[in-house]
Design an enzyme around this catalytic site. Structure first.
Site, mmCIF file in Angstrom:
data_model
loop_
_atom_site.group_PDB
_atom_site.id
_atom_site.type_symbol
_atom_site.label_atom_id
_atom_site.label_comp_id
_atom_site.label_asym_id
_atom_site.label_seq_id
_atom_site.Cartn_x
_atom_site.Cartn_y
_atom_site.Cartn_z
ATOM 1 N N PRO A 35 0.735 -1.246 0.128
ATOM 2 C CA PRO A 35 -0.109 0.057 0.028
ATOM 3 C C PRO A 35 0.769 1.073 0.114
ATOM 4 C CG PRO A 35 -0.047 -0.843 2.437
ATOM 5 C CD PRO A 35 0.638 -2.017 1.376
ATOM 6 N N HIS A 73 7.801 0.588 8.023
ATOM 7 C CA HIS A 73 7.168 1.561 7.151
ATOM 8 C C HIS A 73 8.049 2.174 6.174
ATOM 9 C CE1 HIS A 73 3.254 3.410 7.457
ATOM 10 N NE2 HIS A 73 3.533 4.045 6.207
#
Length: 423
Positions: free
Chosen positions: A107, A300
């Protein structure tokens, strides 16, 4: 003595085989890219600095990102010999279904800002390649439009639990209704990381047209033409936009989320549940005990807590602890098919690519994403053949050594508290 002769003209012309000129500039660019780094260089030339740096950059000193990239460079492979690898099968099973390749698309937020085809290009390319596509809560294409772009492929949805819980709950319901089969609950973003490149660029949504922005974009008119002549940039999870990226993220994130929120989401989601952003063995164990389907080891992309653990370094210990109970996945720093093979050999079930996908998108839209997948697929296949393994399942820790540049030093024990009372 070497016998010399005057070359015949027909022999010279036979050697001079010129490549047929392709009038399509995009195809020429993408055909010249042999690696993800090649796509990155093309993307940097074609994209304004603020948008490129948002993709390319990380938090604070970007130490986490550099370490993740270095970890894969420090892999040592150990090939077998004399095995028939004329046929290699790169497919695998992940979260209850198959994937033609052992990686999917991660994503990414604000994707249409990078290149206007955005998530539609990513979802379509993933569907064509037979791999999963993951839509971000901060994506710029709706859940329903991603489903339309990838109607028969596997679609996953990444969830931020926001301050206004109803927004998140509504997204969960929409993803379920659209047939998305897996939810990625993200747990490493209580607040936005300090992304200094963005702050220095004054990066905001939508882009603010300042003198510096105009000067940087002047040599990239095609980007502005695409941006200004395509539908307005919108965000699936935000009712209004404006301000810096950090301000937008902080309005969407909630530092109060906890395990009760996880239980609430689990109760309303009918499909598979993966937890994204796991960075310790202890948390992986707790999540496995709670019955989640997968944990995604991720910092991340180095964009949150700088100097966080390198997911690839963490992988073997997590697999030993919970590998029989949950599927373990990895992202962060993957730029080569060999990186993917190394993760699989160390026990990962699957990997996700983020920046690599966006470099292809910026370099050439949908065709650029196709090229990203093609490059990585070729590298995965070739690495497996050179290791002399025929299937993903044959990969194991004997094929890989993690060379170490750092020695972990345990924190010293706290000093003993004296019970002596001076008189």
């Amino acid at each position: 003595m070497v016998q010399r002769q005057i070359p015949k003209p027909e022999e010279i012309f036979e050697l001079l085989k010129f490549r047929k000129f392709d009038p399509d500039g995009r195809r020429r660019r993408l055909a010249s890219a042999q690696t993800i780094e090649d796509l990155r260089r093309i993307a940097k030339r074609r994209t304004p600095a603020a948008a490129f740096d948002y993709t390319d950059g990380a938090a604070e000193g970007e130490v986490s990102l550099r370490r993740a990239l270095q970890a894969f460079e420090d892999v040592e492979f150990h090939p077998s010999i004399l095995k028939d690898v004329s046929e290699v099968n790169t497919s695998t099973t992940v979260l209850g279904d198959t994937s033609a390749l052992p990686f999917g698309i991660a994503p990414t937020g604000f994707t249409r800002l990078m290149q206007t085809e955005g998530e539609t290009a990513g979802a379509g390319a993933a569907g064509a390649a037979g791999i999963p596509f993951t839509l971000s809560t901060l994506g710029t294409t709706s859940i329903e439009d991603v489903k339309a772009a990838n109607p028969h492929g596997r679609n996953w949805f990444q969830l931020y639990v926001m301050r206004q819980r109803e927004i998140s709950y509504g997204l969960v319901e929409r993803a379920a209704q659209a047939g998305f089969d897996t939810l990625f609950f993200t747990v490493d973003t209580p607040v936005a990381g300090a992304r200094l490149r963005d702050a220095r660029n004054g990066f905001s949504i939508p882009p603010q047209i300042a003198l510096r922005t105009v000067a940087n974009a002047a040599v990239r008119p095609w980007w502005w033409w695409d941006f200004l002549t395509t539908p307005k940039l919108e965000f699936a999870s935000l009712s209004e936009t404006g301000g810096t990226v950090g301000e937008l993220l902080n309005s969407a994130m909630d530092p109060s989320i906890n395990f009760e929120d996880l239980a609430e989401i689990r109760a309303m989601w009918p499909g598979r549940l993966a937890i994204k952003g796991v960075q310790t063995v202890e948390d992986a164990r707790r999540l496995a005990d709670l019955g989640v389907d997968a944990v995604l080891l991720s910092n991340h992309g180095g964009r949150q807590l700088d100097r966080a653990p390198v997911p690839f370094h963490l992988l073997p210990e997590v697999v030993r602890e919970v590998g029989d109970d949950v599927e373990v996945m990895v992202d962060t720093g993957i730029r080569n098919g060999g990186d993917i093979v190394a993760c699989l050999a160390m026990g990962a079930r699957f990997t996700l690519i983020g920046r690599a996908y966006l470099y292809g998108l910026m370099a050439g839209g949908r065709e650029g994403v196709d090229r990203t997948i093609e490059i990585l697929a070729d590298q995965v296949r070739r690495t497996m053949q050179l290791l002399q393994v025929r299937t993903v399942e044959e990969l194991n820790p004997s094929h890989v050594t993690q060379l170490s540049r750092f020695t972990r030093v345990d924190a010293p024990a706290p000093p003993a508290v004296s019970r002596r009372r001076d008189l």
